[in-house]
Design a protein around this motif. Sequence first.
Motif, mmCIF file in Angstrom:
data_model
loop_
_atom_site.group_PDB
_atom_site.id
_atom_site.type_symbol
_atom_site.label_atom_id
_atom_site.label_comp_id
_atom_site.label_asym_id
_atom_site.label_seq_id
_atom_site.Cartn_x
_atom_site.Cartn_y
_atom_site.Cartn_z
ATOM 1 N N LYS A 1 -4.233 31.166 -42.103
ATOM 2 C CA LYS A 1 -4.818 30.192 -43.030
ATOM 3 C C LYS A 1 -6.274 29.898 -42.675
ATOM 4 C CE LYS A 1 -1.160 29.128 -45.560
ATOM 5 N NZ LYS A 1 -1.132 29.291 -47.015
ATOM 6 N N SER A 2 -6.914 30.836 -41.943
ATOM 7 C CA SER A 2 -8.318 30.707 -41.560
ATOM 8 C C SER A 2 -8.575 29.492 -40.676
ATOM 9 C CB SER A 2 -9.216 30.647 -42.806
ATOM 10 O OG SER A 2 -9.128 31.840 -43.538
ATOM 11 N N LYS A 3 -7.576 29.123 -39.874
ATOM 12 C CA LYS A 3 -7.745 28.041 -38.908
ATOM 13 C C LYS A 3 -7.598 28.685 -37.537
ATOM 14 C CE LYS A 3 -8.084 23.798 -37.392
ATOM 15 N NZ LYS A 3 -9.323 23.036 -37.503
ATOM 16 N N HIS A 4 -8.748 28.987 -36.868
ATOM 17 C CA HIS A 4 -8.727 29.880 -35.722
ATOM 18 C C HIS A 4 -8.658 29.182 -34.368
ATOM 19 C CE1 HIS A 4 -9.331 33.209 -38.419
ATOM 20 N NE2 HIS A 4 -10.427 32.665 -38.902
ATOM 21 N N LEU A 5 -9.030 27.927 -34.299
ATOM 22 C CA LEU A 5 -8.938 27.190 -33.044
ATOM 23 C C LEU A 5 -8.289 25.836 -33.297
ATOM 24 C CD1 LEU A 5 -12.315 27.754 -31.159
ATOM 25 C CD2 LEU A 5 -10.104 28.761 -30.655
ATOM 26 N N GLU A 6 -7.544 25.372 -32.303
ATOM 27 C CA GLU A 6 -6.938 24.058 -32.465
ATOM 28 C C GLU A 6 -8.006 22.966 -32.347
ATOM 29 O OE1 GLU A 6 -4.080 23.951 -29.275
ATOM 30 O OE2 GLU A 6 -5.450 22.892 -27.953
ATOM 31 N N THR A 7 -7.759 21.884 -33.052
ATOM 32 C CA THR A 7 -8.669 20.745 -33.053
ATOM 33 C C THR A 7 -7.905 19.524 -32.556
ATOM 34 O OG1 THR A 7 -9.856 21.625 -34.970
ATOM 35 C CG2 THR A 7 -10.171 19.307 -34.482
ATOM 36 N N CYS A 8 -8.587 18.693 -31.811
ATOM 37 C CA CYS A 8 -7.971 17.444 -31.341
ATOM 38 C C CYS A 8 -8.702 16.280 -32.005
ATOM 39 C CB CYS A 8 -8.074 17.329 -29.830
ATOM 40 S SG CYS A 8 -7.196 15.890 -29.180
ATOM 41 N N THR A 9 -7.940 15.418 -32.651
ATOM 42 C CA THR A 9 -8.504 14.253 -33.345
ATOM 43 C C THR A 9 -8.030 12.984 -32.658
ATOM 44 O OG1 THR A 9 -8.564 15.405 -35.461
ATOM 45 C CG2 THR A 9 -8.636 13.020 -35.539
ATOM 46 N N THR A 10 -8.934 12.030 -32.493
ATOM 47 C CA THR A 10 -8.562 10.760 -31.883
ATOM 48 C C THR A 10 -9.364 9.630 -32.520
ATOM 49 O OG1 THR A 10 -8.188 9.627 -29.775
ATOM 50 C CG2 THR A 10 -10.275 10.805 -30.026
ATOM 51 N N HIS A 11 -8.939 8.413 -32.247
ATOM 52 C CA HIS A 11 -9.582 7.217 -32.815
ATOM 53 C C HIS A 11 -10.321 6.516 -31.686
ATOM 54 C CE1 HIS A 11 -9.991 4.456 -36.171
ATOM 55 N NE2 HIS A 11 -9.756 3.441 -35.359
ATOM 56 N N LEU A 12 -11.646 6.494 -31.790
ATOM 57 C CA LEU A 12 -12.468 5.917 -30.734
ATOM 58 C C LEU A 12 -13.445 4.923 -31.346
ATOM 59 C CD1 LEU A 12 -13.461 5.936 -27.746
ATOM 60 C CD2 LEU A 12 -15.006 7.806 -28.390
ATOM 61 N N LEU A 13 -13.352 3.676 -30.904
ATOM 62 C CA LEU A 13 -14.260 2.618 -31.363
ATOM 63 C C LEU A 13 -14.316 2.518 -32.886
ATOM 64 C CD1 LEU A 13 -17.120 3.260 -28.787
ATOM 65 C CD2 LEU A 13 -15.780 1.158 -28.971
ATOM 66 N N GLY A 14 -13.150 2.625 -33.509
ATOM 67 C CA GLY A 14 -13.077 2.450 -34.953
ATOM 68 C C GLY A 14 -13.392 3.702 -35.756
ATOM 69 N N ASN A 15 -13.672 4.819 -35.092
ATOM 70 C CA ASN A 15 -13.989 6.062 -35.792
ATOM 71 C C ASN A 15 -12.985 7.156 -35.447
ATOM 72 O OD1 ASN A 15 -16.730 4.671 -35.987
ATOM 73 N ND2 ASN A 15 -17.147 6.583 -37.079
ATOM 74 N N ASP A 16 -12.594 7.924 -36.466
ATOM 75 C CA ASP A 16 -11.810 9.126 -36.216
ATOM 76 C C ASP A 16 -12.770 10.250 -35.856
ATOM 77 O OD1 ASP A 16 -9.247 8.087 -36.727
ATOM 78 O OD2 ASP A 16 -9.584 8.252 -38.884
ATOM 79 N N ILE A 17 -12.585 10.843 -34.691
ATOM 80 C CA ILE A 17 -13.506 11.863 -34.194
ATOM 81 C C ILE A 17 -12.730 13.131 -33.873
ATOM 82 C CG2 ILE A 17 -15.228 12.423 -32.427
ATOM 83 C CD1 ILE A 17 -15.704 9.457 -32.056
ATOM 84 N N ASP A 18 -13.266 14.269 -34.327
ATOM 85 C CA ASP A 18 -12.660 15.572 -34.037
ATOM 86 C C ASP A 18 -13.372 16.199 -32.844
ATOM 87 O OD1 ASP A 18 -10.962 15.281 -36.167
ATOM 88 O OD2 ASP A 18 -12.099 16.583 -37.516
ATOM 89 N N PHE A 19 -12.588 16.772 -31.943
ATOM 90 C CA PHE A 19 -13.121 17.494 -30.797
ATOM 91 C C PHE A 19 -12.620 18.929 -30.863
ATOM 92 C CE2 PHE A 19 -13.080 13.074 -29.620
ATOM 93 C CZ PHE A 19 -14.191 12.882 -28.825
ATOM 94 N N PHE B 1 -17.388 34.394 -45.862
ATOM 95 C CA PHE B 1 -16.440 33.879 -46.844
ATOM 96 C C PHE B 1 -15.051 34.486 -46.687
ATOM 97 C CE2 PHE B 1 -20.384 33.281 -49.677
ATOM 98 C CZ PHE B 1 -20.622 32.035 -49.122
ATOM 99 N N LEU B 2 -14.967 35.737 -46.266
ATOM 100 C CA LEU B 2 -13.652 36.340 -46.070
ATOM 101 C C LEU B 2 -12.937 35.719 -44.877
ATOM 102 C CD1 LEU B 2 -14.243 40.117 -46.852
ATOM 103 C CD2 LEU B 2 -12.735 38.551 -48.075
ATOM 104 N N ASP B 3 -13.691 35.353 -43.856
ATOM 105 C CA ASP B 3 -13.081 34.687 -42.709
ATOM 106 C C ASP B 3 -12.442 33.377 -43.130
ATOM 107 O OD1 ASP B 3 -12.494 33.714 -40.082
ATOM 108 O OD2 ASP B 3 -14.347 32.567 -40.183
#
Length: 519
Positions: free
Chosen positions: A139-157, A228-230
């Motif tokens: 599904k063209s999702k090549h690396l895992e992402t970690c999401t967390t809630h820090l100081l009122g913001n959702d941040i992706d790492f 675009f194909l990736d």
Amino acid sequence: MQRIRFFETATKRFSLIVSKKAQPMSTSTPKTLHPIVLNDKEKQITTTLQDYTKYYNTNIANDKDIQPIELRITGGWVRDKLLGKESHDIDIGIDHISGLEFVTGLKEYLDRQTEDISGTGKITTSLTGIHKIKKNPEKSKHLETCTTHLLGNDIDFVNLRSEKYTEDSRIPTIKAGSPKEDAYRRDATLNSLFFNLRTMQVEDLTGRGLQDLKDGILRTPLEPEKTFLDDPLRCLRMIRFASNFNFIIDKAAMEAMDRKEIRVALDRKISRERIGSEFRKIILGKNPIYGLSLLNTVEFYNIFGFGEKEMGEEKVVKPVNMDERAMNSLISDGIKASLSDIVASLPVIKDFVFDHSGAYNRLKSLFGEPFRNDLSTLAFYCSLILNKWNNETVIQTDDYRSEEKTTGKKRKGKKVKPTSAAHLIVLQGLKMPMKDANLISLIVSGMEEFGIRFRDYKNMSRSEIALKLIIPYGENWRLNLLVLFILRNFKHMELIEDTSNSIEEFLEMCEKLDLGVCL
């Protein structure tokens, strides 16, 4: 003379829009780039991340003799800040360790700080909710992402990454990469800019991002077809950026998007949720008509399909009252015609109404209906896009053909009822909420009957008008009336004055009869 000038303008606009593969018109002007200034919340976030990075490099990386880490804010936040806009979309790129490893360590670090000052009354920095989004190359999702809630913001790492293509495969091999490698694999040069949290400076590692942002040009860092194909969703993202920021997509990217191979990949590799999300952002953005013109130019009509071809789905959609060839024509030629009408004629229709000073005041007020809320906006544009489906119905069933070929046995599926084609496209193809699908289906499926009833409104009693033209549509009856007005002009632009007068007279009658109480 005014009518002649109006039709000359309409004809010229239409010829420009429908000319084969023409780049849709844009009035992009050079942008002023601003120095990045952090607001108070961003200062807190960056300080917290800087403190932990220093702690990690000193107490973990140094002790274990592993590479130190460096953090960068990537993509949209940097772009928006440079344009002088606020952004809450903070994505952090990390080198050498995974997003999950970094966030887990950050949480332990902050928890220890909380314990150390417990009872002192000091304000602590909290981190809550660690969510890992797994990679999915299909599904063209090549690396895992970690999401967390820090100081009122959702941040992706997420890790910085590189991509390697082989000669016989369009699916890249993905591995952690350098900042420059990560910049080059992004969708557009102006989205490949980084903000380094150590130097607190913007990094333009492709060498073109800042200039392209200033010029308002969207181009891919690498060869566009590979880009675009990736991840075919990058096409829709580029169209969204163009329409929301009034950017121009460069010629090479437009030509790559227009390849059949890209359209097939978009249909089969990208989830309908992601497609629907990008479409929603295009429609709710600053210039949806420009976005629709770009979709039309690259012939992305398949995003308005039933979603049954998505990888992993085994659904068959069959028409009830037409053959499959006619149904497929509605998905392609029907959508093409509707998009062309919207792009070429909708602005002209609105200009005609508003250019009559002192006239059509009630009709003018109708044009505010699509902007009452997001639902109204989406319903307005989707009803115009899907209008040629009218009251057509389809049946969706599970596909058991592969099983029959293997076992030779037929298997009965659930008995299903016909459903509105427009409803299924919105609900399953674009993954919009049920309330959106219900409203759009109500407008599209009932438009023909509504139009027939409307022709006779002068011969109706007050109660008949209420029961036939207002109550069935509830608070959206004025939106429904606007769609009728627009569609009639799409079909017979030469009668726009008569149509405008008819709508104005109807609205005046509704006022006199106090039909608002019917709601």
